[in-house]
Design a protein around this motif. Sequence first.
Motif: not given
Length: 134
Positions: A47-64
Amino acid sequence: MNVAELLKDLQAQHDEATTRAGELRSQIEHLTAALAETEARLGELATTRKVITELAPAGVEAEPDPPETSTAYQAIVNAFNQHPNQEFRARQLHELLGMPTDEASINITRSRLGRLTRQGFLTQPGRGRYQKRT
């Protein structure tokens, strides 16, 4: 060996086996609790990863998210979305979703339900009962 000695030997073996069974039960309880805690922590990290991914600036990708964690949480969330006014116990949820109903699996789901409650998605109208927050 006479009968008395044989019975004494059998009793000693029985006592040893009883002691060993108790030790194994204790280990199982400890491992079940440790597994539930670890599964809950994995869910929190996902969940923390998901929240960080949603808040990350556009163009920054995270692992699923790992599929086993996100799939289990998604199945739980979907069940509550499909039955928003119904209260569930962990075992009922497992039966509804066709998940294993062994105690270890149910304990993991209890941890997940607790986490979803802390996040505000669910309410707990009674001990061990969960319902979608409306």
